[in-house]
Design an enzyme around this catalytic site. Structure first.
Site, PDB file in Angstrom:
ATOM      1  N   LYS A 142     -15.227  -5.961  -1.090  1.00 12.27           N
ATOM      2  CA  LYS A 142     -14.659  -7.308  -0.903  1.00 12.27           C
ATOM      3  C   LYS A 142     -13.867  -7.408   0.405  1.00 12.27           C
ATOM      4  O   LYS A 142     -14.015  -8.360   1.161  1.00 12.27           O
ATOM      5  CB  LYS A 142     -13.725  -7.587  -2.094  1.00 12.27           C
ATOM      6  CG  LYS A 142     -13.239  -8.992  -2.197  1.00 12.27           C
ATOM      7  CD  LYS A 142     -12.272  -9.123  -3.353  1.00 12.27           C
ATOM      8  CE  LYS A 142     -12.836  -8.610  -4.670  1.00 12.27           C
ATOM      9  NZ  LYS A 142     -11.895  -8.737  -5.790  1.00 12.27           N
ATOM     10  N   ASN A 146      -4.870 -16.911 -14.371  1.00 10.08           N
ATOM     11  CA  ASN A 146      -4.432 -17.109 -12.973  1.00 10.08           C
ATOM     12  C   ASN A 146      -5.507 -17.658 -12.052  1.00 10.08           C
ATOM     13  O   ASN A 146      -5.247 -18.529 -11.243  1.00 10.08           O
ATOM     14  CB  ASN A 146      -4.014 -15.758 -12.359  1.00 10.08           C
ATOM     15  CG  ASN A 146      -2.701 -15.281 -12.920  1.00 10.08           C
ATOM     16  OD1 ASN A 146      -1.832 -16.092 -13.229  1.00 10.08           O
ATOM     17  ND2 ASN A 146      -2.555 -13.982 -13.074  1.00 10.08           N
ATOM     18  N   SER A 177      -3.197 -12.336   0.148  1.00 10.25           N
ATOM     19  CA  SER A 177      -2.350 -11.143   0.060  1.00 10.25           C
ATOM     20  C   SER A 177      -2.229 -10.502   1.443  1.00 10.25           C
ATOM     21  O   SER A 177      -1.157 -10.032   1.836  1.00 10.25           O
ATOM     22  CB  SER A 177      -2.936 -10.124  -0.918  1.00 10.25           C
ATOM     23  OG  SER A 177      -2.476 -10.372  -2.225  1.00 10.25           O
ATOM     24  N   THR A 184      -6.820 -17.210  -5.204  1.00 12.82           N
ATOM     25  CA  THR A 184      -8.152 -16.775  -5.641  1.00 12.82           C
ATOM     26  C   THR A 184      -8.984 -17.994  -6.040  1.00 12.82           C
ATOM     27  O   THR A 184     -10.151 -18.128  -5.641  1.00 12.82           O
ATOM     28  CB  THR A 184      -8.045 -15.774  -6.808  1.00 12.82           C
ATOM     29  OG1 THR A 184      -7.144 -14.737  -6.423  1.00 12.82           O
ATOM     30  CG2 THR A 184      -9.391 -15.166  -7.150  1.00 12.82           C
ATOM     31  N   LYS A 212      -7.117   0.108  -6.503  1.00 13.23           N
ATOM     32  CA  LYS A 212      -6.856  -0.637  -7.745  1.00 13.23           C
ATOM     33  C   LYS A 212      -6.030   0.242  -8.651  1.00 13.23           C
ATOM     34  O   LYS A 212      -6.073   1.480  -8.556  1.00 13.23           O
ATOM     35  CB  LYS A 212      -8.181  -0.991  -8.440  1.00 13.23           C
ATOM     36  CG  LYS A 212      -8.065  -2.185  -9.361  1.00 13.23           C
ATOM     37  CD  LYS A 212      -8.183  -3.514  -8.616  1.00 13.23           C
ATOM     38  CE  LYS A 212      -8.009  -4.706  -9.525  1.00 13.23           C
ATOM     39  NZ  LYS A 212      -8.417  -5.962  -8.864  1.00 13.23           N
TER      40      LYS A 212
END
Ligand code: NAD
Length: 416
Positions: free
Chosen positions: A95, A222, A350, A191, A107
């Site tokens: 990504k 979210n 981010s 997002t 992650k």
């Protein structure tokens, strides 16, 4: 600590294998790309409210550091295991390459059920996790963010623990923080906003129309709530929505803000006035034009793929489609904006937050939104062009664009 192999990681590598064959990448290089550089498993003892100790297992995986420090969210969920975190970290590497932010993939996660924990327990768990992985994270090393089951408050606790341990105020250690401690404007909706920009580009490219388009959404957290609002404002009908408790269906459409209010009040969209009750998985197969899986992995599978009616799938969740189902959807001519493109708006903002933290100067809502839009449109166009050039599907094309960048970086560093 007990570890189970869910088989998810092998599946996660499928599009990499396809991209490798398009790019004629040698198998030894594929094995390097398939292997995370570091995988940590930590025990986190937490004193629970009733006075007893409970030990939780936490993870942090750093997949590839050739394009920059690793970056990716932290998941709090009962299903978290090393295999899942490895897959999520790998997807982050891809990504980050797709949208061109200067990071590798990382992650983290903790196997826990945040819905059954008090705020105090969650804070102690978060601080314990931050302390356990503090040596391995940092603004120049690995930068976490939220994912399923985590939020801005949890980012704040993590940052505070890190500042105490290192004795340094380094807000760039974690992103999606509250605004008052260096968060970026627009991160809360990023997002969904990014997926919305990608959807607009897809609709234009594939000659579709949004006016009156019926939208079905699995997972209403979210990432789902903002895109539901943006699409509703443009005249789409939100016909189905679900969460981990249940779902609501109304072919006439439902108001996304009222759905969010019900979820805040009752923890579920189930029982929305005027709707028919459906199951958590039903949004995948209801009659709709646009399907947005926005919950967890492995939701569109061999079992339900033949019942999918949508013409466009916008993958806000990571890994919602199994490789078997993906193949069938492609053969059926269903258009897919793959996860590594569709949900990349989160990591993009981010990145903006991390940049603002480093320069100590903060941008307006408009600046963030304009920059995000630019990144998403360019990424969509790059992926689409690659798909056309090689006559491949959008997912393989996204991997091709990203893997090229990762290999180039590894070669420039002399790692290959
Ligand atoms: P969240 O916890 O805010 O929301 C997840 C939602 O999915 C909740 O409403 C939950 O009830 C629902 N859900 C869980 N299991 C379900 C099931 N079996 N069926 C139906 N609904 C179910 O999490 P989120 O941050 O919105 O993340 C959702 C997905 O988006 C994940 O795959 C995550 O990795 C991905 N993602 C998140 C971000 C981010 O910035 N938060 C960025 C990129 C991708």
């Amino acid at each position: 600590m007990s570890e189970r192999n869910s088989g998810l990681y092998e599946k996660a590598l499928t599009p990499l294998m396809k991209a490798a064959s398009v790019l004629n990448i040698e198998s030894d290089i594929v094995s390097v790309l398939s292997s995370p550089e570091r995988a940590l498993i930590v025990s986190i003892p937490v004193k629970m409210d009733r006075g007893k100790m409970r030990v939780f297992t936490g993870y942090r995986v750093q997949h590839n550091t050739s394009r920059g420090p690793t970056k990716g969210g932290i998941r709090y969920h009962p299903g978290v295991c090393i295999d899942e975190v490895k897959s999520l970290a790998f997807w982050m590497s891809i990504k980050n390459g797709v949208v061109g932010v200067p990071y590798g993939g990382g992650k983290g996660g903790i196997t826990c059920n945040p819905k059954e924990m008090s705020q105090g327990e969650l804070e102690r768990l978060t601080r314990g996790y931050a302390a356990a992985i503090a040596k391995f994270v940092g603004p120049d090393q690995d930068i976490p963010a939220p994912d399923v089951g985590t939020n801005a408050q949890i980012m704040g606790w993590f940052a505070d623990e890190y500042y105490k341990i290192t004795g340094k105020h380094l807000p760039g250690v974690i992103t999606a923080k509250p605004l008052s401690i260096g968060g970026s404007r627009g991160r809360g909706t990023a997002t969904g906003r990014g997926a919305f920009f990608a959807t607009l580009e897809a609709v234009k490219t594939f000659n579709m129309s949004l006016r009156g388009a019926r939208v079905s959404i699995q997972g209403y957290g979210n990432v789902a709530q903002p895109i539901a609002n943006y699409l509703y404002e443009l005249g789409c009908k939100i016909v189905a929505v679900s969460d981990s408790v249940g779902g609501a269906y109304n072919p006439e459409g439902m108001n996304p803000t009222a759905l969010a209010e019900l979820k805040t009040k009752t923890r579920s969209v189930k029982g929305f006035p005027g709707s028919r009750e459906i199951s958590t998985g039903d949004p995948i197969t209801v009659d709709c034009d646009i399907l947005i899986p926005a919950a967890l992995e492995n939701q569109i599978t061999e079992k339900n793929v033949n019942d999918v009616k949508a013409k466009l799938i916008v993958e806000e969740a990571n890994g919602p489609t199994t490789p078997e189902a993906d193949k069938i959807l492609h053969e059926k001519g269903v258009k897919i904006i793959p996860d590594v493109l569709a949900n990349a708006g989160g990591v993009t903002v981010s990145y903006f937050e991390w940049v603002q933290n480093r320069i100590g100067y903060y941008w307006s809502d408009e600046e963030v939104d304009e920059k995000l839009k630019g990144v998403m449109i360019k990424a969509f166009k790059d992926v689409y062009q690659t798909a056309q050039q090689h006559e491949i599907d959008m997912r393989t094309a996204a991997y091709v664009t990203s893997v090229k960048k990762i290999i180039e970086a590894m070669q420039a560093l002399g790692r290959l």
